[in-house]
Design a protein around this motif. Structure first.
Motif, PDB file in Angstrom:
ATOM      1  N   GLN A  83       0.832  -1.199   0.000  1.00 56.27           N
ATOM      2  CA  GLN A  83       0.000   0.000   0.000  1.00 56.27           C
ATOM      3  C   GLN A  83       0.867   1.250   0.000  1.00 56.27           C
ATOM      4  OE1 GLN A  83      -3.491  -0.119  -0.092  1.00 56.27           O
ATOM      5  NE2 GLN A  83      -3.079  -2.282  -0.454  1.00 56.27           N
ATOM      6  N   ASP A  84       0.418   2.274  -0.705  1.00 53.92           N
ATOM      7  CA  ASP A  84       1.144   3.538  -0.775  1.00 53.92           C
ATOM      8  C   ASP A  84       0.923   4.304   0.529  1.00 53.92           C
ATOM      9  OD1 ASP A  84       2.350   5.909  -1.348  1.00 53.92           O
ATOM     10  OD2 ASP A  84       1.356   6.217  -3.275  1.00 53.92           O
ATOM     11  N   ALA A  85       1.944   4.292   1.397  1.00 57.63           N
ATOM     12  CA  ALA A  85       1.810   4.929   2.710  1.00 57.63           C
ATOM     13  C   ALA A  85       1.748   6.440   2.622  1.00 57.63           C
ATOM     14  CB  ALA A  85       2.976   4.507   3.613  1.00 57.63           C
ATOM     15  N   ARG A  86       2.102   7.011   1.480  1.00 57.62           N
ATOM     16  CA  ARG A  86       2.022   8.474   1.342  1.00 57.62           C
ATOM     17  C   ARG A  86       0.577   8.951   1.383  1.00 57.62           C
ATOM     18  NH1 ARG A  86       5.519   8.952  -4.081  1.00 57.62           N
ATOM     19  NH2 ARG A  86       3.990   7.301  -4.561  1.00 57.62           N
ATOM     20  N   ALA A  87      -0.365   8.027   1.134  1.00 63.86           N
ATOM     21  CA  ALA A  87      -1.782   8.398   1.154  1.00 63.86           C
ATOM     22  C   ALA A  87      -2.467   8.018   2.463  1.00 63.86           C
ATOM     23  CB  ALA A  87      -2.499   7.722  -0.019  1.00 63.86           C
ATOM     24  N   PHE A  88      -1.698   7.484   3.423  1.00 67.65           N
ATOM     25  CA  PHE A  88      -2.298   7.040   4.681  1.00 67.65           C
ATOM     26  C   PHE A  88      -2.839   8.232   5.472  1.00 67.65           C
ATOM     27  CE2 PHE A  88       0.060   2.765   5.563  1.00 67.65           C
ATOM     28  CZ  PHE A  88      -0.538   2.227   4.429  1.00 67.65           C
ATOM     29  N   ARG A  89      -3.988   7.998   6.115  1.00 60.81           N
ATOM     30  CA  ARG A  89      -4.497   8.921   7.124  1.00 60.81           C
ATOM     31  C   ARG A  89      -4.015   8.438   8.500  1.00 60.81           C
ATOM     32  NH1 ARG A  89     -10.569   7.888   6.108  1.00 60.81           N
ATOM     33  NH2 ARG A  89      -9.615   5.811   5.996  1.00 60.81           N
ATOM     34  N   GLU A  90      -4.240   9.241   9.521  1.00 59.33           N
ATOM     35  CA  GLU A  90      -3.788   8.853  10.855  1.00 59.33           C
ATOM     36  C   GLU A  90      -4.435   7.556  11.306  1.00 59.33           C
ATOM     37  OE1 GLU A  90      -1.717   8.506  14.203  1.00 59.33           O
ATOM     38  OE2 GLU A  90      -1.321   9.902  12.540  1.00 59.33           O
ATOM     39  N   VAL A  91      -5.688   7.324  10.934  1.00 60.17           N
ATOM     40  CA  VAL A  91      -6.354   6.086  11.318  1.00 60.17           C
ATOM     41  C   VAL A  91      -5.667   4.878  10.688  1.00 60.17           C
ATOM     42  CG1 VAL A  91      -8.049   6.196   9.416  1.00 60.17           C
ATOM     43  CG2 VAL A  91      -8.599   4.946  11.530  1.00 60.17           C
ATOM     44  N   ASP A  92      -5.147   5.066   9.465  1.00 59.91           N
ATOM     45  CA  ASP A  92      -4.419   3.974   8.818  1.00 59.91           C
ATOM     46  C   ASP A  92      -3.111   3.672   9.547  1.00 59.91           C
ATOM     47  OD1 ASP A  92      -6.338   3.785   6.719  1.00 59.91           O
ATOM     48  OD2 ASP A  92      -5.399   5.500   5.733  1.00 59.91           O
ATOM     49  N   TRP A  93      -2.418   4.726   9.956  1.00 59.49           N
ATOM     50  CA  TRP A  93      -1.163   4.528  10.687  1.00 59.49           C
ATOM     51  C   TRP A  93      -1.428   3.851  12.027  1.00 59.49           C
ATOM     52  CZ3 TRP A  93       3.231   4.586   8.348  1.00 59.49           C
ATOM     53  CH2 TRP A  93       3.473   5.442   7.269  1.00 59.49           C
ATOM     54  N   ARG A  94      -2.488   4.231  12.720  1.00 59.02           N
ATOM     55  CA  ARG A  94      -2.793   3.598  14.008  1.00 59.02           C
ATOM     56  C   ARG A  94      -3.063   2.118  13.828  1.00 59.02           C
ATOM     57  NH1 ARG A  94      -5.864   8.335  15.207  1.00 59.02           N
ATOM     58  NH2 ARG A  94      -7.791   7.206  14.735  1.00 59.02           N
ATOM     59  N   TRP A  95      -3.748   1.778  12.741  1.00 65.68           N
ATOM     60  CA  TRP A  95      -4.018   0.359  12.491  1.00 65.68           C
ATOM     61  C   TRP A  95      -2.719  -0.387  12.175  1.00 65.68           C
ATOM     62  CZ3 TRP A  95      -3.089  -2.742   8.242  1.00 65.68           C
ATOM     63  CH2 TRP A  95      -3.668  -4.000   8.278  1.00 65.68           C
ATOM     64  N   LEU A  96      -1.821   0.291  11.454  1.00 63.59           N
ATOM     65  CA  LEU A  96      -0.564  -0.332  11.063  1.00 63.59           C
ATOM     66  C   LEU A  96       0.283  -0.694  12.270  1.00 63.59           C
ATOM     67  CD1 LEU A  96       1.320  -0.584   8.293  1.00 63.59           C
ATOM     68  CD2 LEU A  96       2.503   1.312   9.407  1.00 63.59           C
ATOM     69  N   ARG A  97       0.327   0.214  13.255  1.00 60.98           N
ATOM     70  CA  ARG A  97       1.174  -0.009  14.426  1.00 60.98           C
ATOM     71  C   ARG A  97       0.599  -1.133  15.272  1.00 60.98           C
ATOM     72  NH1 ARG A  97       0.292   6.081  15.406  1.00 60.98           N
ATOM     73  NH2 ARG A  97       1.589   7.006  13.770  1.00 60.98           N
ATOM     74  N   GLY A  98       1.354  -2.176  15.417  1.00 62.90           N
ATOM     75  CA  GLY A  98       0.940  -3.298  16.243  1.00 62.90           C
ATOM     76  C   GLY A  98       0.378  -4.456  15.455  1.00 62.90           C
ATOM     77  N   THR A  99      -0.335  -4.183  14.363  1.00 62.61           N
ATOM     78  CA  THR A  99      -0.906  -5.272  13.573  1.00 62.61           C
ATOM     79  C   THR A  99      -0.001  -5.650  12.410  1.00 62.61           C
ATOM     80  OG1 THR A  99      -2.177  -3.667  12.290  1.00 62.61           O
ATOM     81  CG2 THR A  99      -3.269  -4.691  14.176  1.00 62.61           C
ATOM     82  N   VAL A 100       0.500  -4.657  11.684  1.00 67.75           N
ATOM     83  CA  VAL A 100       1.427  -4.918  10.582  1.00 67.75           C
ATOM     84  C   VAL A 100       2.864  -4.713  11.041  1.00 67.75           C
ATOM     85  CG1 VAL A 100       2.164  -4.164   8.283  1.00 67.75           C
ATOM     86  CG2 VAL A 100      -0.273  -4.293   8.842  1.00 67.75           C
ATOM     87  N   THR A 101       3.100  -3.727  11.918  1.00 67.04           N
ATOM     88  CA  THR A 101       4.451  -3.387  12.349  1.00 67.04           C
ATOM     89  C   THR A 101       4.518  -3.293  13.866  1.00 67.04           C
ATOM     90  OG1 THR A 101       4.746  -2.094  10.328  1.00 67.04           O
ATOM     91  CG2 THR A 101       6.333  -1.734  12.083  1.00 67.04           C
ATOM     92  N   GLY A 102       5.534  -3.931  14.458  1.00 67.64           N
ATOM     93  CA  GLY A 102       5.786  -3.837  15.893  1.00 67.64           C
ATOM     94  C   GLY A 102       7.112  -3.155  16.145  1.00 67.64           C
ATOM     95  N   LEU A 103       7.195  -2.373  17.232  1.00 71.14           N
ATOM     96  CA  LEU A 103       8.389  -1.589  17.541  1.00 71.14           C
ATOM     97  C   LEU A 103       8.988  -2.027  18.868  1.00 71.14           C
ATOM     98  CD1 LEU A 103      10.261   0.857  16.911  1.00 71.14           C
ATOM     99  CD2 LEU A 103       8.582   2.285  18.127  1.00 71.14           C
ATOM    100  N   VAL A 104      10.289  -2.316  18.854  1.00 69.65           N
ATOM    101  CA  VAL A 104      11.042  -2.648  20.070  1.00 69.65           C
ATOM    102  C   VAL A 104      12.085  -1.561  20.271  1.00 69.65           C
ATOM    103  CG1 VAL A 104      12.471  -4.345  21.261  1.00 69.65           C
ATOM    104  CG2 VAL A 104      10.735  -5.111  19.633  1.00 69.65           C
TER     105      VAL A 104
END
Length: 565
Positions: A83-104
């Motif tokens: 997916q083209d992340a340049r078009a993401f809204r904040e709600v898309d980023w919130r969904w991404l964090r934790g479900t698609v991407t995890g941060l240590v």
């Protein structure tokens, strides 16, 4: 948003496909990160390496839209999971964090909420993203994930708070939080810095297991030995640009850029003993010092004598608990001679820091004695210590926290220059700054305006101002990147040779001890299990625990990474 993009070469999903990434902050001028290309496949570990300020963390955080307030992120292509992340809204980023991407993150104690239990931390992504429904299902997954990352008694640990866990357990809990939602991509930013070698090996194995299971891993590390053991590909950053990249074996054995070669040459080990680490990676080639250190000035004068010291802590009964006694140190004895470097190694909780506090006179032993320069030290009042106190100095891991934030550099150093007139004090401060490789115009600045390496040099200058016979160094380079670490180690070697100052050097990095120390003490569960010349103990260890430490030590591996796909 779950569409997969297949990589043309390997057929595995392409999780990250970024081209021409630039990141800047308005209204600043040139971007901090410039023209970076980054691709990560499923089941692959890509490492970003480079010194502090090279843009590693900023690049990684941009994949989560966490580059910071005012960040201007631009790229020709910025695709995550197709997916083209340049078009993401904040709600898309919130969904991404934790479900698609995890941060240590590096510091688990700061990253974990002190007001929530470990179970609540790990379960947050499951409930917030409705991955599981019902408290029973979430609790079961939390316990399963905690067990998966190697946390013993996960049912008990899930009810505890971050401050109740050791550093290694906290870091594993943070990894559990990052992988609980089974993300496709894990971003690990210096996840093993400041961990001892055995815990570091356990944390890296947890991450390697996720890669073997098909997750992508973006690893940020200044430790090339760690990178060599887990990464498939390496990207070397300097000043926000890629200067080298390729397979791990290619980059570590056939580096194309002198900067990469400098990073490799700066790794401390037995092979580097007596050799300067810093010049190869120094930013000022015109000030390159001689390749080898001068021989140290040593004699048989005993500076520190420790005999049979022990320390026990009692935990009172209450809230259903039985009273317990914990032995932090048990019958520890050793000497330090003038001009000698004695290293102390061992896991967290082995008694290293307790021993250092007793040596510094900050803690009284329950039994045993400490003598400094032949005189009683541990069994006397502080008023009686004052005469000898300047001869024993301390260099901490975190120099900034040891400084009074209201003091300028000149005032910090002047703490050990009592009795000098103002003009003489200013001259001596300038001399000390020059000794540690700093300009005298830094004397009027506050520590927060200095880099980590500069602050550590100020800490060393403060210690030297008292003309000590012994300096206790407690993990003084563990939080520094490889280039700054090399410069600080070179400095300590030079000062030891020139001034004959003895060092009691605590470190979890066996490579640093191999490079610097004359003798080594191995602590385990409060006991001194092995000691002797560093060349004997760390090459042909007699104790099983020392062998375990050596087996856990990351080494620069030039073949395939440990996790084969």
């Amino acid at each position: 948003m779950r569409a997969d993009v297949q990589d043309d070469a390997g057929g595995r999903p392409l999780l990250v496909d970024v081209q021409g990434l630039s990141i800047g902050f308005a209204p600043a001028g040139a971007p901090i990160v410039q023209g970076i290309d980054l691709a990560i496949q499923a089941g692959e570990c890509v490492a970003l390496v480079g010194e502090s300020g090279s843009g590693k963390s900023l690049t990684a955080r941009s994949l989560l839209n966490l580059a910071g307030d005012g960040a201007r992120v631009e790229a020709r292509r910025f695709r995550i999971r197709g997916q083209d992340a340049r078009a993401f809204r904040e709600v898309d980023w919130r969904w991404l964090r934790g479900t698609v991407t995890g941060l240590v993150m590096q510091d688990a104690l700061v990253s974990l909420d002190p007001l929530r239990t470990i179970g609540q931390e790990v379960g947050e992504v499951l409930s917030e993203h409705r991955i599981l429904r019902g408290r029973r299902a979430i609790d079961a997954r939390v316990i399963e994930v905690l067990g998966r990352v190697g946390i013993p008694d996960p049912e008990i640990r899930a009810r505890q708070y971050a401050h109740q866990l050791s550093g290694g357990l906290r870091q594993r809990a943070l990894i559990a939080s990052a992988i609980a939602g089974e993300p496709d991509l894990i971003i690990a930013d210096e996840p093993t810095t400041s961990l001892d070698v055995t815990v570091q090996a356990q944390v890296l194995e947890v991450l390697a297991q996720r890669v073997r299971a098909g997750a992508g891993l973006l690893l940020i590390s200044h430790d090339l030995a760690v990178v060599g053991g887990i990464a498939d590909r390496v990207i070397v950053l300097r000043d926000g640009r890629v200067v080298d990249s390729g397979t791990t074996a290619d980059v570590l054995t056939r580096p194309r850029h002198p900067y990469t070669r400098g990073l490799i040459d700066a790794i401390p080990s037995f092979a580097s003993r007596g050799r300067r680490l810093g010049p190869a990676s120094a930013r000022s080639p015109d000030r390159i010092a001689p390749l080898r250190h001068p021989p140290p000035a040593r004699d048989d004068t005993v500076v520190l004598e420790v005999r049979g010291i022990a320390k026990r802590y009692a935990r009172p009964a209450g809230f259903g608990r039985r009273a317990l006694a914990t032995t932090a140190l048990d019958d520890v004895s050793f000497d330090v001679r003038a001009g000698e470097v004695v290293g102390i190694v061992g896991e967290s909780g082995s008694g290293k820091s307790t021993c250092a506090r007793i040596v510094l006179g900050l803690l009284s032993p329950d039994s045993g004695t400490v003598r400094l320069l032949g005189e009683p030290w541990s069994r006397i009042r502080e008023t009686e210590r004052r005469r000898l106190r300047p001869r024993l100095q301390y260099i901490p891991q975190d120099a900034l926290s040891s400084f009074d934030p209201r003091y300028r550099v000149s005032e910090i150093i002047a703490e050990n220059l009592a009795g000098l007139r103002p003009a003489a004090r200013a001259a001596r401060t300038a001399e000390l700054l020059e000794q540690v490789g700093l300009r005298d115009d830094l004397a009027g600045r506050y520590p927060r305006s200095l880099s980590g390496g500069q602050r550590q040099r100020v800490s060393i200058a403060r210690a030297l101002a008292a003309e000590p016979a012994l300096i206790v160094c407690d993990e003084p380079v563990s939080a520094l990147d490889i280039g700054i670490q090399a410069q600080v180690l070179d400095l300590l070697c030079d000062l030891r040779a020139r001034l004959g100052t003895a060092l009691l050097f605590i470190s979890h990095d066996l490579g640093v001890i191999q490079h610097l120390a004359d003798r080594v003490l191995v602590f385990h569960h409060g006991r001194l299990v092995e000691h002797g010349p560093v060349g004997e103990v760390l090459t042909t260890p007699a104790d099983p625990y020392t062998r375990t430490l050596l087996a856990s030590q990351p080494r620069l591996e030039y073949g395939l990474p440990r996790h084969a796909h």
